[in-house]
Enzyme design. Sequence first.
Site, mmCIF file in Angstrom:
data_model
loop_
_atom_site.group_PDB
_atom_site.id
_atom_site.type_symbol
_atom_site.label_atom_id
_atom_site.label_comp_id
_atom_site.label_asym_id
_atom_site.label_seq_id
_atom_site.Cartn_x
_atom_site.Cartn_y
_atom_site.Cartn_z
ATOM 1 N N GLN A 99 3.121 -3.896 -4.702
ATOM 2 C CA GLN A 99 4.277 -3.650 -5.561
ATOM 3 C C GLN A 99 3.867 -3.811 -7.026
ATOM 4 O O GLN A 99 3.079 -4.696 -7.378
ATOM 5 C CB GLN A 99 5.397 -4.637 -5.227
ATOM 6 C CG GLN A 99 6.005 -4.454 -3.850
ATOM 7 C CD GLN A 99 7.042 -3.331 -3.803
ATOM 8 O OE1 GLN A 99 7.237 -2.611 -4.777
ATOM 9 N NE2 GLN A 99 7.695 -3.179 -2.674
ATOM 10 N N CYS B 146 12.657 1.330 -0.324
ATOM 11 C CA CYS B 146 12.466 1.721 -1.721
ATOM 12 C C CYS B 146 13.224 3.004 -2.039
ATOM 13 O O CYS B 146 13.053 3.581 -3.115
ATOM 14 C CB CYS B 146 10.980 1.882 -2.033
ATOM 15 S SG CYS B 146 10.147 3.164 -1.075
ATOM 16 N N TYR C 291 3.939 -0.454 8.362
ATOM 17 C CA TYR C 291 3.631 0.051 7.019
ATOM 18 C C TYR C 291 3.117 -1.116 6.173
ATOM 19 O O TYR C 291 3.594 -1.365 5.066
ATOM 20 C CB TYR C 291 4.861 0.692 6.373
ATOM 21 C CG TYR C 291 5.568 1.696 7.238
ATOM 22 C CD1 TYR C 291 5.213 3.046 7.212
ATOM 23 C CD2 TYR C 291 6.590 1.312 8.100
ATOM 24 C CE1 TYR C 291 5.867 3.972 8.012
ATOM 25 C CE2 TYR C 291 7.252 2.235 8.909
ATOM 26 C CZ TYR C 291 6.883 3.553 8.861
ATOM 27 O OH TYR C 291 7.524 4.467 9.651
ATOM 28 N N ASP D 264 8.522 -1.711 5.935
ATOM 29 C CA ASP D 264 8.527 -1.451 4.495
ATOM 30 C C ASP D 264 7.953 -0.053 4.288
ATOM 31 O O ASP D 264 6.843 0.114 3.785
ATOM 32 C CB ASP D 264 7.700 -2.514 3.767
ATOM 33 C CG ASP D 264 7.778 -2.396 2.245
ATOM 34 O OD1 ASP D 264 8.553 -1.541 1.752
ATOM 35 O OD2 ASP D 264 7.058 -3.147 1.561
ATOM 36 N N ASP E 122 -1.262 0.701 9.014
ATOM 37 C CA ASP E 122 -1.078 1.510 7.816
ATOM 38 C C ASP E 122 -2.065 2.672 7.881
ATOM 39 O O ASP E 122 -3.087 2.601 8.586
ATOM 40 C CB ASP E 122 -1.310 0.684 6.546
ATOM 41 C CG ASP E 122 -0.643 1.308 5.328
ATOM 42 O OD1 ASP E 122 0.476 0.900 4.995
ATOM 43 O OD2 ASP E 122 -1.247 2.215 4.725
#
Length: 459
Positions: A288, A417, A317, A390, A338
Amino acid sequence: MAVTVKIGQRFPLTIKRLDINGAGIGYYQRKITFVTGALPQEVVVAEVTGIHDRYLEAKVHKIRTASPNRVTPAEPLFGQIGGVELNHLAYPAQLRFKRDVVAQSLAKFKPTGWTHYDLRPTIGMAQPTHYRNKAQFPVRVIDGHVRAGLYAPNSHHLIPLTKFLTQAPLTMKVVTTLCQILEQLQIPIYNEKKRSGIVKTLVVRESFATKEVQVTFITNSPKLPHEGELLNAIATQLPMVVSIAQNINPGETSLIWGKESRLLAGLPYIQETLLGRTFQLSPQAFLQLNPKQTETLYTLAAKALDLGPHDTLIDAYCGIGTVGISLAKGNQPIYGMDTIAEGIADAKANAKANAKANGLTNAHYSVGKAEDIFPKWVQEGMKPDAVIVDPPRAGLERAFIDALLELDPPKFVYISCNPSTLARDLVSLTKRYKVDWIQSIDMFPQTARCEAVVKFTRA
């Protein structure tokens, strides 16, 4: 009745609200009109910039009645570049807008029970500026000088930057100095029109914990003229830079990163600290961009998930493993996946680095798509106690949702997000789960982007 307008036409317009991208919304002869730079409660003279079958685009020609929440933008280049599109809106109003973005998305998709969800006020920052730990700027020659910055909206016209309201000052200092070094050494800079030159993009990331900096030169070819002189100049002028890499991305492409990277000098990673745990970051590793709010986000996610010391956790993720490792309580099994191999390598290293201090010796990470790996794990009989997701802005894939609903874990948290894809995914998820609350978090002050954490219980 069709609305007849032309480009450049002007008309008065009352702004009702902001859309999810931060543009003002008004109605001209009942046709929805998106007005860049306009705010709710304002009466503006709008100038048409785009005409479409179902909507109009416009910009503000004049403000007749200003919003009580309008402020003078602190960023001098406001209106010329992206990344600060809400800088003219008072910060408390920005936070209210971000909660409203979630509400708008729910109203569009109407997941089960959406009118009764507990939508909590957005958590903001005490100092909502200079929070970005990473700069990823194109480099071009402008008026004979090497410059880095951002493109003007919907163009490839580069606006040079030496300071920027949302960017950490140290990253900007490094970017500016690198441009000076590239110019002094006459290293060829990429020219889009001619498709020639070497250096395309500078990627500079700072650790807020150590103040160390990582630099990546993204280049048009494997060649990097004057490489030795370049590295010596960086060592002399920028001693905080401890990791220097090159990523090769040849030709004209919309992708910033290429497939091949090499370490030029220093360490292959820098380290960041979140909630007392240490994470190593290779150049392409995702973290982030706002470390301070990331700690707030993870603290909230941990409270929502409420892991027990023996709960098996799926960290979907997972990136470099920050979520699962931050939330873990002791030596519980963690399984993450991922698509970026470098990120998974970092996740494994991060679990190992935290093993001694935090007892994390039971973390397992795989390279691949969550929608492929997770259903496979379920078919093989894995029965985790908790799942946290996420996903990227595209949200969850159907195959992942199907596997999750089949598995029906008792503990489930969604970090989003993108409120729009979150609301879309909730249509399916609420067939099995009840939404306890949705907490929006301002990870990107001065922009229209919004993050949210959703706590579920099984219905």
